[in-house]
Design an enzyme around this catalytic site. Structure first.
Site, PDB file in Angstrom:
ATOM      1  N   ASP A  16      54.490  40.562  53.327  1.00  0.00           N
ATOM      2  CA  ASP A  16      54.842  40.187  51.957  1.00  0.00           C
ATOM      3  C   ASP A  16      53.922  40.910  50.977  1.00  0.00           C
ATOM      4  O   ASP A  16      52.961  40.322  50.489  1.00  0.00           O
ATOM      5  CB  ASP A  16      54.736  38.677  51.793  1.00  0.00           C
ATOM      6  CG  ASP A  16      55.172  38.211  50.417  1.00  0.00           C
ATOM      7  OD1 ASP A  16      55.953  38.941  49.774  1.00  0.00           O
ATOM      8  OD2 ASP A  16      54.732  37.132  49.991  1.00  0.00           O
ATOM      9  N   GLU A  35      61.664  42.599  51.195  1.00  0.00           N
ATOM     10  CA  GLU A  35      60.789  41.460  50.946  1.00  0.00           C
ATOM     11  C   GLU A  35      60.198  40.936  52.250  1.00  0.00           C
ATOM     12  O   GLU A  35      60.505  41.415  53.329  1.00  0.00           O
ATOM     13  CB  GLU A  35      61.565  40.331  50.257  1.00  0.00           C
ATOM     14  CG  GLU A  35      61.197  40.119  48.797  1.00  0.00           C
ATOM     15  CD  GLU A  35      59.770  39.674  48.586  1.00  0.00           C
ATOM     16  OE1 GLU A  35      59.037  39.425  49.568  1.00  0.00           O
ATOM     17  OE2 GLU A  35      59.353  39.576  47.426  1.00  0.00           O
ATOM     18  N   GLU A  83      55.132  40.658  41.458  1.00  0.00           N
ATOM     19  CA  GLU A  83      56.240  39.838  41.957  1.00  0.00           C
ATOM     20  C   GLU A  83      55.797  38.423  42.283  1.00  0.00           C
ATOM     21  O   GLU A  83      56.536  37.457  42.042  1.00  0.00           O
ATOM     22  CB  GLU A  83      56.840  40.501  43.207  1.00  0.00           C
ATOM     23  CG  GLU A  83      58.126  39.856  43.717  1.00  0.00           C
ATOM     24  CD  GLU A  83      57.903  38.738  44.722  1.00  0.00           C
ATOM     25  OE1 GLU A  83      58.882  38.069  45.094  1.00  0.00           O
ATOM     26  OE2 GLU A  83      56.739  38.534  45.146  1.00  0.00           O
ATOM     27  N   GLU A  84      54.604  38.285  42.832  1.00  0.00           N
ATOM     28  CA  GLU A  84      54.166  36.978  43.313  1.00  0.00           C
ATOM     29  C   GLU A  84      53.965  35.966  42.191  1.00  0.00           C
ATOM     30  O   GLU A  84      53.991  34.766  42.436  1.00  0.00           O
ATOM     31  CB  GLU A  84      52.865  37.128  44.111  1.00  0.00           C
ATOM     32  CG  GLU A  84      52.984  37.951  45.377  1.00  0.00           C
ATOM     33  CD  GLU A  84      53.826  37.272  46.451  1.00  0.00           C
ATOM     34  OE1 GLU A  84      54.282  36.135  46.221  1.00  0.00           O
ATOM     35  OE2 GLU A  84      54.038  37.872  47.512  1.00  0.00           O
ATOM     36  N   HIS A 135      51.925  33.763  53.052  1.00  0.00           N
ATOM     37  CA  HIS A 135      50.961  33.478  51.981  1.00  0.00           C
ATOM     38  C   HIS A 135      49.627  32.952  52.507  1.00  0.00           C
ATOM     39  O   HIS A 135      48.936  32.209  51.808  1.00  0.00           O
ATOM     40  CB  HIS A 135      51.546  32.483  50.972  1.00  0.00           C
ATOM     41  CG  HIS A 135      52.528  33.107  50.033  1.00  0.00           C
ATOM     42  ND1 HIS A 135      53.096  32.423  48.975  1.00  0.00           N
ATOM     43  CD2 HIS A 135      53.057  34.360  49.983  1.00  0.00           C
ATOM     44  CE1 HIS A 135      53.930  33.225  48.327  1.00  0.00           C
ATOM     45  NE2 HIS A 135      53.915  34.406  48.928  1.00  0.00           N
ATOM     46  N   HIS A 186      57.328  45.196  46.336  1.00  0.00           N
ATOM     47  CA  HIS A 186      56.193  44.907  45.449  1.00  0.00           C
ATOM     48  C   HIS A 186      54.884  45.117  46.204  1.00  0.00           C
ATOM     49  O   HIS A 186      54.751  44.733  47.364  1.00  0.00           O
ATOM     50  CB  HIS A 186      56.280  43.491  44.881  1.00  0.00           C
ATOM     51  CG  HIS A 186      56.158  42.391  45.883  1.00  0.00           C
ATOM     52  ND1 HIS A 186      54.945  41.835  46.246  1.00  0.00           N
ATOM     53  CD2 HIS A 186      57.092  41.721  46.598  1.00  0.00           C
ATOM     54  CE1 HIS A 186      55.141  40.871  47.119  1.00  0.00           C
ATOM     55  NE2 HIS A 186      56.432  40.785  47.356  1.00  0.00           N
TER      56      HIS A 186
END
EC number: 3.4.-.-
Length: 993
Positions: free
Chosen positions: A187, A247, A221-222, A320, A175
């Protein structure tokens, strides 16, 4: 006379004897060597190859530059930069395809789909009796299809309801959206640039895939795996049968094989040069221990594809956050993921079998066949083992039955040959009432007592850390490991030495292995039951552990065949007792050893010469060249049981260590090394791997509100499993290593209790959101985290000074949410003439039209400078429909529990969504009255809730001043992450009557 001449039986040093120095040195070397290899595997990423050594078609330098460009800013789905990334990806894809198509003729056809048509309405499926969350999403996925040499040559996707012919293709997914607070290097930037390199690799001459390859650059995706779900509406979703999902749940290191669907597809991962992963992680998802999900659940659970999930897993503290950037990772990590992707994908697209093309029982899923549950793990990051769970089950059952049977038969053979010293207290002399003590029960209960005490102590330390400094493992997992391991070894050594001092026993090893055998047999029974009934393979290491323990235990039993027969030993001992008794009366007249003739031994017994020079008799030793009498002895008490030792004498029988039983002199002195090598390496490799995987993945779960006690408990229990193979030898250790480890324990204990648990390299994640009420103009800034660190952070924020933060229980675990009034956001650019009060802002436009006489309404919603809004209802609605949306029965959008929230995502900015909702009449609660009349049950037909829009673009300073302020003034050990889909949420209340 010199001492050497006075004692002709002075022992020579034996470097492999079961004596303190060899035992200490050899066991220390073995444990350190294997532990270091395990640690290196986890801490050191294999270096990336040079340009000359890279696979043909792969440009690692280009991949790194692509990653730097991709991570130049935050690019969540609801941001302008996300559109820039989308356009850039199309440009890069077209450039690669154009370059290779012009370079040679023998290249595959490539089709690029910029999917700006697909949309879908679906839900999260509901949890228990709770209302569900509905979602409407519009695709901006980029799908690249590389036609395989065996694929259908027709463009079947251009036909109405067209379906491909032949075998299914391979999907590789990543993604390209990031979270609003992270740059997305791992990510999922590394996954995205890996897809670009796969495109480059498979489109050069000579690398044409046999089966078609689909590269999915999915977006969204998130925010609830939206991109993968809407991919189900594209024609290519019917073509692919297997998949590889790339991922990132960490920020570097090695890319871990997270989970797989079955054994057959996992075997293609063996092609990777540096495999890394364990089935333990996959079972963590099965058992619900890992709450976060990836696109894997959509590809497998919804579409029925069979495949693999590869992800970075550490460090979670950067996940994140703004440290998920190119600066905090490296090209070696990128190469590890890319090399795994190339090797696995090449195997999948080259496969000629039909395992992934047979009919499935579920008609709603692709015909990818049915796989078998598997067991898999890497060995030192260089080899990969994979086999069926059914095979493990069969082997486990076989071993559970055969291992005890072998030991039982061996015990019977020992008893038949009169050599079963285990569990033997004494031996009767034939024809008399006299018995000779064998001391065979010494050490029988030593092992369970000491192992229990050491384990209880480590568990007690786990409780202590949880109470005093629960988050120290966040930054210092190796300090925790050092504390647990050092105290375990020291306590086990100290107690074993004390027991050996008071009750020395040559059977310590045999009893220790027997108890460990029993414990691991029980563990294997439990593991086998879980494998058979629940498909859990995480206990795979217990099978190998038990197998090694069985072999080591069997060696201890086989050793007993070298001992003299118990009857023979008792007879010889009795003879020695009678000789000594007859000499007591004349002891004062007995000459000293120097005065004895040369044929008289120093203990007053005649030297019988070399036994090899005499004819063998029934009393001749089984091992020629060894003494057959036990001249050194001690007479027991008045019980009639006699026991003979070397107490009071200076010369000891060769082969007897210390004050152990005198019959032990014929035991082999080297078999302990065989036992060590049979058991220790495999235990260190497998248990060490499990321990590091658990603590690496879970050491920083405390910032998510999860109790860290489970981490400390795992360390405590795994310490016992890791060093149990050492226990049979630990009583032979010299004091040097345990004393050193005691100092290590004291130092690490103090550190773990008093050290601050967070650091700039291992930051505590605190979650941010700002909520604006557009009806009254108020706003509140909320931070969610763990106490007392959340309060410390808020106290450092200038806008919170002078205010009393309103703190409530957070959404999960020990998380706390605190709010205060902060500086207003500027996510919508106002007209220059507008004042700065919140009331007049027209950030959200909405219109509600109710159907007369029915509990139905149409809600139109639009937000300025955003493409994400949502509707929240005080009472769940029964059903909803989005104008122009597709629905898919595989992804139901409603449930009997109702829908409490509808999330709306659009590919266009400031879109207007049209939502039709139906709701049930809500009975008035007892005691309420609609009109103030007599209390009665009447129906309230109104529907209330909020219209909310989201803003997630954080690339420009000053747009969200509250977030800028928190980042600027929060302590260096704090990382700011998003609390929800939006960084800013603005809302209007509504009531439909």
């Amino acid at each position: 006379m010199s001492p050497a001449m006075a004692n002709p039986r002075v022992r020579k040093f034996n470097p492999i004897a079961f004596t303190p120095l060899p035992v200490t040195l050899i066991t220390t070397i073995v444990y350190l060597a294997v532990l270091i290899l395990v640690l290196v595997t986890y801490l050191v990423v294999p270096p990336a190859p040079t340009l000359e050594m890279s696979p043909r078609g792969v440009n690692l330098t280009e991949a790194w530059r692509d990653l730097q460009h991709l991570t130049g800013g935050f690019h969540p789905y609801n941001s302008r930069r996300n559109d820039d990334v989308h356009a850039w990806l199309l440009h890069r894809i077209e450039a690669i395809v154009r370059e290779h198509s012009a370079a040679a003729d023998d290249v595959p056809e490539v089709f690029v789909f910029d999917d700006n048509l697909s949309n879908l309405t679906y839900s999260n499926g509901g949890v228990s009796k709770s209302p569900i969350v509905g979602v409407y999403f519009e695709s901006t996925n980029i799908i690249v299809y590389i036609r395989g040499s065996e694929d259908d040559p027709q463009n079947w996707w251009e036909w109405s309801n067209g379906k491909p012919k032949g075998k299914g293709g391979v999907l590789v997914n990543a993604h390209y959206d990031s979270v609003s607070t992270g740059y997305g290097a791992t990510d999922d930037g590394m996954g995205v640039v890996s897809l670009l390199q796969l495109l480059r690799y498979f489109t050069i001459a000579g690398n044409k895939p046999r089966k078609g390859l689909v590269l999915l650059f999915n977006n969204g995706e998130e925010d609830y795996l939206n991109g993968a779900r809407v991919y189900s509406q594209h024609a290519m979703s019917n073509f692919t049968h297997t998949f590889l999902n790339l991922e990132g749940a960490g920020a570097g290191g090695r890319a871990c094989l997270f989970r797989t669907t079955d054994t057959e597809v996992t075997r293609f991962y063996k092609n990777a040069k540096h495999p890394f992963g364990s089935v333990l992680a996959g079972d963590g998802f099965k058992l619900g221990l890992i709450r976060s999900q990836t696109d894997y659940v959509v590809f497998n659970g919804v579409l029925g594809l069979r495949g693999l999930d590869v992800s970075f897993i550490a460090p979670r503290s950067r996940y994140h956050t703004d440290q998920d950037d190119a600066r905090h990772t490296n090209v070696d990590s990128l190469w590890h993921m890319l090399s795994v992707a190339i090797a696995t994908t090449e195997g999948l697209v080259s496969y000629t079998g039909t395992d992934f093309d047979s009919k499935t029982t579920d008609q709603d899923k692709v015909n990818s066949g049915d796989g078998t549950l598997g067991v898999w793990f890497d060995i030192f990051g260089s080899a990969f083992a994979v086999f069926r769970l059914h095979t493990l089950f069969a082997l486990s059952v076989t071993l559970l039955v055969s291992a005890p049977l072998v030991l039982f038969i061996t015990s019977i053979a020992l008893s038949k040959t009169d050599r079963m010293y285990l569990f033997s207290m004494s031996k009767s002399l034939g024809g008399t009432s006299e018995t000779v003590s064998l001391r065979g029960l010494r050490g029988l209960f030593r092992t369970p007592i000491i192992l229990t005490v050491t384990t209880v102590i480590t568990i007690g330390l786990a409780y202590l850390l949880e109470k005093i400094n629960p988050y120290i493992v966040h930054s210092s997992q190796f300090a925790v490991w050092s504390m647990m391991l050092s105290v375990w070894i020291f306590v086990a050594w100290f107690l074993a030495r004390v027991a050996d001092f008071f009750r020395p026993s040559a059977l310590h090893r045999a009893y220790s292995y027997t108890w460990i055998f029993i414990a691991t047999w029980i563990m294997l029974v439990i593991s086998t039951v879980y494998a058979n009934q629940k498909g859990i393979a995480a206990g795979y290491f217990i099978f190998f552990y038990f197998a090694a323990v069985f072999l080591a235990t069997w060696v201890s039993y086989l050793e007993l065949f070298s001992l003299p027969r118990k009857g023979y030993y008792a007879h010889q001992t009795s003879r020695g007792q009678r000789r000594r008794s007859s000499s007591l009366s004349s002891r004062l007249l007995t000459p000293s050893a120097d005065e004895l003739p040369s044929d008289i031994g120093p203990n007053g017994a005649e030297n019988l010469g070399d036994p090899d020079e005499t004819d063998p008799t029934e009393s001749t030793s089984l091992l020629r060249g060894q003494r057959t009498t036990f001249a050194n002895y001690r007479t027991g008490g008045n019980s009639g049981v006699t026991e003979y030792t070397a107490e009071g004498e200076h010369v000891r029988e060769a082969g007897i260590f210390g004050h152990e039983q005198s019959w032990s002199w014929t035991l082999p002195r080297w078999t302990w090394i065989l036992q060590l090598l049979l058991l220790a390496p495999i235990v260190i490799i497998l248990v060490g791997q499990v321990g590091l995987l658990l603590t690496t993945a879970m050491s920083q779960i405390g910032s998510d509100g999860v109790s860290t006690f489970i981490v400390y408990l795992a360390c405590a229990l795994l310490s016992t499993l890791l060093f149990a193979p050492l226990f049979p030898f630990i009583h032979r250790f010299t004091y040097h290593v345990p004393t050193f480890l005691l100092l290590i324990f004291i130092g690490t204990l103090i550190y773990n209790l008093v050290a601050f648990p967070f650091s700039p390299a291992n930051r505590l994640k605190i979650f941010f959101i700002q909520e604006v009420n557009l009806d009254d103009g108020t706003n509140k800034v909320s931070l969610t985290g763990i106490q007392p660190y959340l309060t410390n952070t808020i106290n450092a924020i200038p806008s919170a000074a002078g205010q009393t933060a309103n703190c409530t229980q957070g959404p999960f675990g020990s998380l706390v949410r605190c709010s205060w009034s902060g500086p207003p956001p500027r996510v919508v650019k106002e007209d220059p003439g507008n004042d700065q009060t919140m009331g007049p802002y027209t950030w959200i436009s909405y219109n509600i039209t109710k159907t007369v006489g029915k509990n139905e309404a149409r809600i139109k919603v639009s937000g300025r400078n955003t493409r994400a809004c949502k509707l929240k209802f005080d009472n769940p609605v029964a059903d909803y429909r989005i104008s122009g949306s597709a629905v898919d029965h595989r992804l139901p959008h409603t449930s009997r529990q109702g829908v409490a929230e509808i999330r709306l995502w659009s590919r266009t900015w400031e879109n207007t969504w049209v939502v039709d909702v139906d709701w049930h009449s809500n009975p008035v609660k007892p005691g309420e009255s609609k009109d103030g009349d007599e209390k009665q049950d009447v129906s309230k037909n109104e529907l209330s809730g909020k219209v909310i829009c989201l803003w997630s673009d954080n690339n420009e300073s000053g747009v969200i001043p509250a977030l800028d302020e928190v980042r600027l003034y929060a302590p260096a050990w704090v990382a700011i992450s998003k609390s929800a889909d939006g960084l800013v949420e603005a809302s209007h209340d509504f009531i439909i009557q």
